[in-house]
Design a protein around this motif. Structure first.
Motif, short mmCIF file in Angstrom:
data_model
loop_
_atom_site.label_atom_id
_atom_site.label_comp_id
_atom_site.label_asym_id
_atom_site.label_seq_id
_atom_site.Cartn_x
_atom_site.Cartn_y
_atom_site.Cartn_z
N GLY A 42 7.39 -48.61 -40.33
CA GLY A 42 7.52 -48.63 -38.88
C GLY A 42 8.55 -49.66 -38.46
O GLY A 42 9.03 -50.46 -39.27
N ALA A 43 8.88 -49.68 -37.19
CA ALA A 43 9.94 -50.55 -36.67
C ALA A 43 9.60 -52.03 -36.80
O ALA A 43 10.46 -52.85 -37.10
CB ALA A 43 10.23 -50.21 -35.22
N SER A 44 8.36 -52.39 -36.60
CA SER A 44 7.99 -53.81 -36.62
C SER A 44 7.31 -54.22 -37.91
O SER A 44 6.93 -55.38 -38.06
CB SER A 44 7.08 -54.12 -35.43
N GLY A 45 7.15 -53.31 -38.84
CA GLY A 45 6.51 -53.63 -40.10
C GLY A 45 5.00 -53.67 -39.97
O GLY A 45 4.44 -53.45 -38.89
N ARG A 46 4.35 -53.93 -41.08
CA ARG A 46 2.91 -54.08 -41.09
C ARG A 46 2.50 -54.79 -42.37
O ARG A 46 3.23 -54.77 -43.35
CB ARG A 46 2.21 -52.74 -40.94
#
Length: 127
Positions: A42-46
């Motif tokens: 995803g765009a912001s990571g996890r």
């Protein structure tokens, strides 16, 4: 975590250059890895890990990555736009859910190269 995925791009670019990929082919490879890593994290990571393997052949580079994430979220389905981008950038790719989380596999062949050649494995984990 997305900031660490730049190492995947740099490694792939270095390996592609050593295989004799043209500048444009190396850039295609880098863009494809960006797109596929975005699909994993995803765009912001996890929180979690992404394990990456690079399989070097005489005429191609195969990149295999598998994510294992703590949040248990499902990845959003691959967009049609992403499919178009990836089809234009690499010779073959897969994006699916593995037993431990989302994963991808891509193959980029050197332009004009035949499909034969032995494989050497250069592995990197936890990017």
């Amino acid at each position: 975590m997305p900031e660490f995925l730049r190492f995947v791009r740099v490694t792939a670019a270095g390996l592609g250059s050593r295989l004799g990929f043209s500048y444009d082919q190396v850039e295609d490879l880098r863009l494809a890895i960006d797109e596929l890593c975005f699909n994993l994290t995803g765009a912001s990571g996890r929180p979690g890990t992404v394990n990456v393997r690079f399989l070097v052949n005489d005429d191609s580079l195969e990149v295999v990555a598998e994510g294992s994430f703590e949040d248990g979220r499902e990845n959003p389905p691959e967009s049609e736009w992403s499919k178009v981008i990836l089809a234009a950038l690499v010779d073959d790719y897969e994006l699916d859910s593995g037993p431990n989380g989302p994963r991808f596999r891509l193959i980029k062949r050197r332009q004009g190269a035949a499909d034969d050649g032995g494989a050497a494995d250069a592995s990197s984990g936890g990017a």
